[in-house]
Structures are given as structure tokens and as C-alpha cells.
Design an enzyme around this catalytic site. Sequence first.
Site, PDB file in Angstrom:
ATOM      1  N   CYS A  23     -10.007  -0.335  17.661  1.00 48.46           N
ATOM      2  CA  CYS A  23      -9.110   0.541  18.424  1.00 48.46           C
ATOM      3  C   CYS A  23      -7.689   0.560  17.868  1.00 48.46           C
ATOM      4  O   CYS A  23      -6.840   1.326  18.324  1.00 48.46           O
ATOM      5  CB  CYS A  23      -9.086   0.131  19.886  1.00 48.46           C
ATOM      6  SG  CYS A  23     -10.729   0.182  20.619  1.00 48.46           S
ATOM      7  N   HIS A  67      -4.596  17.226  23.914  1.00 54.16           N
ATOM      8  CA  HIS A  67      -4.530  17.550  22.482  1.00 54.16           C
ATOM      9  C   HIS A  67      -3.242  17.061  21.812  1.00 54.16           C
ATOM     10  O   HIS A  67      -2.736  17.710  20.886  1.00 54.16           O
ATOM     11  CB  HIS A  67      -4.755  19.055  22.238  1.00 54.16           C
ATOM     12  CG  HIS A  67      -6.189  19.455  22.370  1.00 54.16           C
ATOM     13  ND1 HIS A  67      -6.834  19.527  23.582  1.00 54.16           N
ATOM     14  CD2 HIS A  67      -7.114  19.773  21.444  1.00 54.16           C
ATOM     15  CE1 HIS A  67      -8.093  19.873  23.397  1.00 54.16           C
ATOM     16  NE2 HIS A  67      -8.299  20.025  22.107  1.00 54.16           N
ATOM     17  N   GLU A 113     -11.989   6.232  30.117  1.00 54.65           N
ATOM     18  CA  GLU A 113     -11.817   6.388  28.674  1.00 54.65           C
ATOM     19  C   GLU A 113     -13.150   6.729  28.004  1.00 54.65           C
ATOM     20  O   GLU A 113     -13.187   7.321  26.937  1.00 54.65           O
ATOM     21  CB  GLU A 113     -11.241   5.104  28.077  1.00 54.65           C
ATOM     22  CG  GLU A 113     -10.668   5.319  26.700  1.00 54.65           C
ATOM     23  CD  GLU A 113      -9.814   4.150  26.267  1.00 54.65           C
ATOM     24  OE1 GLU A 113      -8.600   4.245  26.402  1.00 54.65           O
ATOM     25  OE2 GLU A 113     -10.376   3.150  25.813  1.00 54.65           O
TER      26      GLU A 113
HETATM   27  N1  LIG Z   1      -8.394  -2.526  29.456  1.00 53.47           N
HETATM   28  C1  LIG Z   1      -8.485  -1.712  28.385  1.00 53.47           C
HETATM   29  N2  LIG Z   1      -9.252  -2.073  27.348  1.00 53.47           N
HETATM   30  C2  LIG Z   1      -9.334  -1.261  26.292  1.00 53.47           C
HETATM   31  C3  LIG Z   1      -8.645  -0.051  26.259  1.00 53.47           C
HETATM   32  C4  LIG Z   1      -7.835   0.314  27.371  1.00 53.47           C
HETATM   33  O1  LIG Z   1      -7.189   1.360  27.405  1.00 53.47           O
HETATM   34  N3  LIG Z   1      -7.788  -0.550  28.405  1.00 53.47           N
HETATM   35  N4  LIG Z   1      -8.765   0.752  25.187  1.00 53.47           N
HETATM   36  C5  LIG Z   1      -9.490   0.460  24.146  1.00 53.47           C
HETATM   37  C6  LIG Z   1      -9.578   1.443  23.022  1.00 53.47           C
HETATM   38  O2  LIG Z   1      -8.936   2.640  23.336  1.00 53.47           O
HETATM   39  C7  LIG Z   1     -10.979   1.753  22.487  1.00 53.47           C
HETATM   40  O3  LIG Z   1     -10.981   3.049  21.893  1.00 53.47           O
HETATM   41  C8  LIG Z   1     -12.042   1.758  23.509  1.00 53.47           C
HETATM   42  O4  LIG Z   1     -12.799   0.649  23.258  1.00 53.47           O
HETATM   43  P1  LIG Z   1     -14.324   0.503  23.567  1.00 53.47           P
HETATM   44  O5  LIG Z   1     -14.548   0.637  25.054  1.00 53.47           O
HETATM   45  O6  LIG Z   1     -14.762  -0.719  22.905  1.00 53.47           O
HETATM   46  O7  LIG Z   1     -14.884   1.808  22.855  1.00 53.47           O
HETATM   47  P2  LIG Z   1     -16.337   2.261  22.620  1.00 53.47           P
HETATM   48  O8  LIG Z   1     -16.334   3.748  22.752  1.00 53.47           O
HETATM   49  O9  LIG Z   1     -16.804   1.741  21.317  1.00 53.47           O
HETATM   50  O10 LIG Z   1     -17.134   1.643  23.823  1.00 53.47           O
HETATM   51  P3  LIG Z   1     -18.642   1.231  23.918  1.00 53.47           P
HETATM   52  O11 LIG Z   1     -18.910   1.174  25.396  1.00 53.47           O
HETATM   53  O12 LIG Z   1     -18.750  -0.119  23.277  1.00 53.47           O
HETATM   54  O13 LIG Z   1     -19.431   2.280  23.226  1.00 53.47           O
HETATM   55  C9  LIG Z   1     -10.180  -0.828  24.061  1.00 53.47           C
HETATM   56  N5  LIG Z   1     -10.086  -1.627  25.222  1.00 53.47           N
HETATM   57 ZN   LIG Z   2      -9.137   4.346  22.343  1.00 51.72          ZN
END
Ligand SMILES: Nc1nc2c(c(=O)[nH]1)N=C([C@H](O)[C@H](O)COP(=O)(O)OP(=O)(O)OP(=O)(O)O)CN2
Ligand SMILES: [Zn+2]
Length: 125
Positions: A23, A67, A113
Amino acid sequence: MYELTIITEFEAAHQLPDYPGKCSRLHGHNWKVEVTVCGQELNHLGMVMDFKDLKAEVGKVVDTLDHYYLNDLPAFKSTNPTAEYIAKYIYDTLANNSVFQQGISIRCVQVWESPRSAVKYCPQE
Ligand SMILES: Nc1nc2c(c(=O)[nH]1)N=C([C@H](O)[C@H](O)COP(=O)(O)OP(=O)(O)OP(=O)(O)O)CN2
Ligand SMILES: [Zn+2]
């Protein structure tokens, strides 16, 4: 007390510079945003507030994120654009809107997210 919730979405790019993992690299999300407001009084139409009007007010805030590269925005100049800070930004911006200072207040903002990860910001709970 009545609670109303609307859902909208936006797409944007971000990165978390000091994050120990993927990330930290530039990437994007389709964020889903749920906004809940509450009020006790109903108007002559039997509504706390028209969903259409609530969507319009939330839409103005979400348009400031949609965007964009979030790290470049003034809202995230001194914080990482995490789901936590995005939820707080949306909440704080709406809470400063006069529409939500007269009997109708913002209860919480939830930011998804991904379909598996969400943050809910409810400062008054
Ligand atoms: N508490 C938070 N933890 C994380 C955030 C956040 O905003 N708050 N953000 C991220 C990153 O933006 C990352 O892009 C997201 O991570 P992740 O969930 O691991 O992404 P994936 O799409 O790969 O998720 P999977 O469920 O493993 O597919 C990280 N953490
Ligand atoms: Zn992210």
C-alpha cells in the site's frame, strides 16, 4: 430518533508512503461511502430530510475526492489518506454544513475501501 443512511461511491488513487507493504505504492480503490444522519422531527412530507437532498449534500463532498490523487489534496497534506482520515474528512465537512446544524445531525460516516474492509467514524458515540 430517526436515522437515515445513504450510500455513494467514488474512485481515486492514493498511497501510504510509510506503510510497510504494497500500500506504499500508488494504487486506486473504489471507495463506498455510507452517511447516516439523525433527527427527531418530521417535516410536512413525513421525512427527516429528503434522501435526494442528503445525496446532493454528500455528493458535493465526495466530488472533492472523486478521480483525484488523494495525497495531493489539502485535506490530506498532513495525514495519510487512509479510510480513517477519509471518513473523518467527509464527516467534518458535512458537520460544518449549515444543513446539518438545525435539528438534523451527522451520526456517522462509514468508508469501505474494499468489499472486505471498512472504517466507521462516529465521534459522538
Ligand atoms: N486501518 C486501515 N488499514 C489499512 C488501510 C486503511 O485505510 N485503514 N489502507 C490500506 C491500503 O490502502 C491498502 O490499499 C488496502 O490494503 P488491503 O486491505 O490489504 O488491500 P487488498 O485489496 O489487497 O485486500 P484483500 O482483502 O487482502 O484483498 C491498508 N490497510
Ligand atoms: Zn489503498
